[in-house]
Design a protein around this motif. Structure first.
Motif, PDB file in Angstrom:
ATOM      1  N   PHE A 120       6.607 -14.624  49.742  1.00 60.94           N
ATOM      2  CA  PHE A 120       6.944 -15.285  48.485  1.00 60.94           C
ATOM      3  C   PHE A 120       8.234 -15.783  48.606  1.00 60.94           C
ATOM      4  O   PHE A 120       9.167 -15.449  49.378  1.00 60.94           O
ATOM      5  CB  PHE A 120       6.924 -14.298  47.379  1.00 60.94           C
ATOM      6  N   ASP A 121       8.605 -16.957  47.648  1.00 60.57           N
ATOM      7  CA  ASP A 121      10.203 -17.502  48.058  1.00 60.57           C
ATOM      8  C   ASP A 121      10.757 -16.527  46.988  1.00 60.57           C
ATOM      9  O   ASP A 121      10.677 -16.686  46.043  1.00 60.57           O
ATOM     10  CB  ASP A 121      10.016 -19.106  47.323  1.00 60.57           C
ATOM     11  N   GLY A 122      11.885 -16.157  47.833  1.00 56.37           N
ATOM     12  CA  GLY A 122      12.818 -15.629  47.091  1.00 56.37           C
ATOM     13  C   GLY A 122      14.095 -16.274  46.546  1.00 56.37           C
ATOM     14  O   GLY A 122      13.997 -17.495  46.586  1.00 56.37           O
ATOM     15  N   MET A 123      14.955 -15.731  45.881  1.00 56.53           N
ATOM     16  CA  MET A 123      16.208 -16.533  45.469  1.00 56.53           C
ATOM     17  C   MET A 123      17.390 -15.862  45.541  1.00 56.53           C
ATOM     18  O   MET A 123      17.534 -14.688  45.650  1.00 56.53           O
ATOM     19  CB  MET A 123      15.936 -16.915  44.050  1.00 56.53           C
ATOM     20  N   SER A 124      18.595 -16.635  45.812  1.00 59.60           N
ATOM     21  CA  SER A 124      19.956 -16.327  46.012  1.00 59.60           C
ATOM     22  C   SER A 124      20.699 -17.225  45.198  1.00 59.60           C
ATOM     23  O   SER A 124      20.904 -18.343  45.790  1.00 59.60           O
ATOM     24  CB  SER A 124      20.273 -16.031  47.330  1.00 59.60           C
ATOM     25  N   PRO A 159      17.817 -10.141  41.628  1.00 65.48           N
ATOM     26  CA  PRO A 159      16.995 -10.855  40.716  1.00 65.48           C
ATOM     27  C   PRO A 159      15.761  -9.959  40.468  1.00 65.48           C
ATOM     28  O   PRO A 159      15.307  -8.994  41.243  1.00 65.48           O
ATOM     29  CB  PRO A 159      16.686 -12.131  41.679  1.00 65.48           C
ATOM     30  N   GLN A 160      15.511  -9.974  39.095  1.00 65.10           N
ATOM     31  CA  GLN A 160      14.338  -9.353  38.708  1.00 65.10           C
ATOM     32  C   GLN A 160      13.028 -10.457  38.351  1.00 65.10           C
ATOM     33  O   GLN A 160      13.191 -11.109  37.468  1.00 65.10           O
ATOM     34  CB  GLN A 160      14.366  -8.645  37.249  1.00 65.10           C
ATOM     35  N   ARG A 220       8.765 -13.188  29.562  1.00 62.73           N
ATOM     36  CA  ARG A 220       9.696 -12.420  29.781  1.00 62.73           C
ATOM     37  C   ARG A 220       9.341 -11.086  30.637  1.00 62.73           C
ATOM     38  O   ARG A 220      10.357 -10.620  31.121  1.00 62.73           O
ATOM     39  CB  ARG A 220      10.265 -12.032  28.392  1.00 62.73           C
ATOM     40  N   ILE A 221       8.342 -11.146  30.943  1.00 62.15           N
ATOM     41  CA  ILE A 221       7.893  -9.859  31.502  1.00 62.15           C
ATOM     42  C   ILE A 221       8.255 -10.129  33.180  1.00 62.15           C
ATOM     43  O   ILE A 221       8.013 -11.158  33.911  1.00 62.15           O
ATOM     44  CB  ILE A 221       6.173  -9.675  31.645  1.00 62.15           C
ATOM     45  N   PHE A 222       8.925  -9.140  33.608  1.00 63.60           N
ATOM     46  CA  PHE A 222       9.175  -9.083  35.113  1.00 63.60           C
ATOM     47  C   PHE A 222       9.181  -7.922  35.811  1.00 63.60           C
ATOM     48  O   PHE A 222       8.796  -6.771  35.413  1.00 63.60           O
ATOM     49  CB  PHE A 222      10.867  -9.228  35.200  1.00 63.60           C
ATOM     50  N   VAL A 223       9.236  -8.107  37.139  1.00 58.95           N
ATOM     51  CA  VAL A 223       8.784  -6.901  38.021  1.00 58.95           C
ATOM     52  C   VAL A 223       9.971  -6.040  38.541  1.00 58.95           C
ATOM     53  O   VAL A 223      11.054  -6.908  38.937  1.00 58.95           O
ATOM     54  CB  VAL A 223       7.868  -7.080  39.215  1.00 58.95           C
ATOM     55  N   ALA A 224      10.010  -4.841  38.201  1.00 55.85           N
ATOM     56  CA  ALA A 224      11.294  -3.983  38.611  1.00 55.85           C
ATOM     57  C   ALA A 224      11.866  -4.251  40.003  1.00 55.85           C
ATOM     58  O   ALA A 224      10.794  -3.908  40.835  1.00 55.85           O
ATOM     59  CB  ALA A 224      11.195  -2.482  38.194  1.00 55.85           C
ATOM     60  N   ASN A 256      18.658  -6.525  48.514  1.00 57.57           N
ATOM     61  CA  ASN A 256      18.267  -7.477  49.639  1.00 57.57           C
ATOM     62  C   ASN A 256      16.620  -7.381  49.748  1.00 57.57           C
ATOM     63  O   ASN A 256      16.360  -7.620  50.814  1.00 57.57           O
ATOM     64  CB  ASN A 256      19.178  -7.199  50.769  1.00 57.57           C
ATOM     65  N   SER A 257      15.969  -7.141  49.057  1.00 57.52           N
ATOM     66  CA  SER A 257      14.506  -6.829  48.965  1.00 57.52           C
ATOM     67  C   SER A 257      13.841  -8.341  49.143  1.00 57.52           C
ATOM     68  O   SER A 257      14.064  -9.337  48.408  1.00 57.52           O
ATOM     69  CB  SER A 257      14.036  -5.948  48.005  1.00 57.52           C
ATOM     70  N   ASN A 258      12.645  -8.380  49.653  1.00 58.62           N
ATOM     71  CA  ASN A 258      11.729  -9.713  49.554  1.00 58.62           C
ATOM     72  C   ASN A 258      10.928  -9.263  48.330  1.00 58.62           C
ATOM     73  O   ASN A 258      10.277  -8.175  48.185  1.00 58.62           O
ATOM     74  CB  ASN A 258      10.857  -9.863  50.770  1.00 58.62           C
TER      75      ASN A 258
END
Length: 428
Positions: A117-121, A177-178, A209-213, A218-220
């Motif tokens: 998956f594409d993460g973000m920073s 990020p969530q 608006r639903i997000f994964v906790a 620094n997690s993928n």
């Protein structure tokens, strides 16, 4: 004229070539488009070049998931991937799968956690702006989350904010990020090579608006998901959102459609046998698959927090039910309601409560706790039921510092969620 292309190279087909192409409606079944066995003559020089002498015993090369396109009279009949079924002497038996069949094939054994998956920073100043947006404008939100509580009861909070003329993070290096659940869906399907079309879930503000906790800095993104296959994940998505993931077998475009509106724009189909040159269409009216269900339930963990959100079987039957106009009307009798099994209902918010005891500043006090908000829905007597393995994360209270009033405000934050079993994903 029928033509078969594997990785854009034309396969030599026999002059008397016939095959069966099956396309199933995703409303009734998760199967998509596929052909039955196609036999390839490996003695033909052109075919031998494409299949690299795969029939020889000393060949160890494995061929998997090459592109495959079948053209009938100049029109594309199916465009997907090749599956080699068997090699017998000088004959290769293959199958073409496309659309939802291709998705099922590639996602059946693949663990979703392994997908890149594409993460973000992003900069803290940009991360603050996500608090005012939703998906698809943002991939994730940087809302406060309690990552852990130490032995002294102190909370470590990611994305902790201060409220003043501007909103800022108290520790700019302690943010994470969530990721939105809808972002996971889109990124997953695009990583598998499909192209986004219409996603009706984006029309619902709650779903956006639903997000994964995510309690780790620094997690993928994939590390936050349960130990599911890709197919198990998508099956849960379809049940949870009551939607259909439908992939076009010709152009690879995926659409996510609300199941109740799937046929809104459908054209008229005449169910009969139609002959168009070499392509024969037969419509099967006996398909018995169905997504419909009359009763839904959360598959919740056996923890106190969730035991209040969904009362166990038999508890309601032994409680005395008391109803009043407002939840405030219960306050004078807290001691009575605490001493026995009472279930309290107020008509102002149509909620149910029990009286609970908790501690504030070392003093024991009583108050109302909302219960059974996640109880089973629909016809509870029906055997046609399903359950959700995507569940709400635990919510706790945190203090947010206000610069303008020089004191702390109490606000909600989700707790770190521990995945204790395979079939569970926490979101909020």
């Amino acid at each position: 004229m029928t033509q078969l292309f594997i990785d854009s190279k034309e396969v030599k087909l026999p002059s008397e070539f016939e095959l069966e192409l099956v396309t199933e409606n995703p409303y009734f079944t998760r199967v998509g488009s596929y052909t039955y066995d196609i036999e390839i003559d490996l003695r033909d020089p052109a075919n031998r070049e494409i299949y690299k002498n795969i029939n020889r015993l000393d060949v160890t090369t494995r061929i998997k998931s090459r592109t495959a396109m079948l053209i009938v009279n100049g029109l594309c009949a199916i465009n997907g991937i090749e599956v080699i079924l068997s090699i017998e002497s000088y004959t290769a038996k293959i199958q073409i799968i496309a659309g939802n069949s291709q998705l099922n094939y590639e996602g059946g054994d693949s663990c979703i956690r392994q997908l890149p998956f594409d993460g973000m920073s992003i900069l803290p100043s940009e991360a603050i702006n996500t608090l005012f947006g939703t998906y698809p404008a943002n991939k994730a939100v940087y809302t406060p989350i309690i990552s852990y509580i130490d032995k002294d009861g102190n909370s470590n909070i990611l994305n902790m904010v201060e409220v003043g003329a501007d909103i800022t993070f108290t520790r700019a290096n302690n943010i994470a990020p969530q990721y939105y659940l809808l972002y996971y869906i889109d990124n997953l399907l695009q990583k598998l090579g499909f192209t986004k079309g219409k996603n009706e879930l984006e029309q619902n503000d709650t779903w956006c608006r639903i997000f994964v906790a995510n309690p780790y800095k620094n997690s993928n993104p994939g590390d936050l998901l349960p130990d599911w296959t890709i197919n198990e994940f998508l099956e849960q998505i379809e049940v949870f959102f009551k939607c259909i993931v439908s992939i076009d077998s010709i152009n690879g475009v995926y659409n996510i459609v609300n199941i109740d509106r799937y046929f809104d724009n459908a054209g008229i189909i005449f169910i009969n046998e139609v002959i168009e040159d070499e392509l024969e269409k037969v419509y099967d009216t006996d398909t018995s698959y169905s997504y419909a269900y009359d009763n839904v339930a959360y598959n919740l963990p056996s923890e106190d927090y969730y035991n209040y959100l969904k009362l166990k079987d038999g508890i309601r039957e032994v409680c005395t039910i008391e109803q009043k106009d407002s939840y405030r009307d219960f306050k004078t009798n807290y001691d009575q309601y605490f001493s026995g099994p009472y279930l309290l209902t107020s008509t102002d918010y149509n909620l149910e409560y029990v009286v609970s005891e908790y501690t504030i500043n070392d003093e024991s006090v009583k108050g109302l706790k909302i219960v059974d908000r996640l109880r089973d829905a629909g016809d509870t007597t029906s055997q046609n039921k399903t359950s959700f393995d995507i569940i709400p994360a635990q919510v706790d209270a945190i203090e947010i510092y206000s610069k303008t009033t020089s004191h702390y405000l109490i606000g909600p934050a989700i707790k770190k969620s521990v995945l204790k079993r395979k079939a569970r994903q926490s979101m909020t």
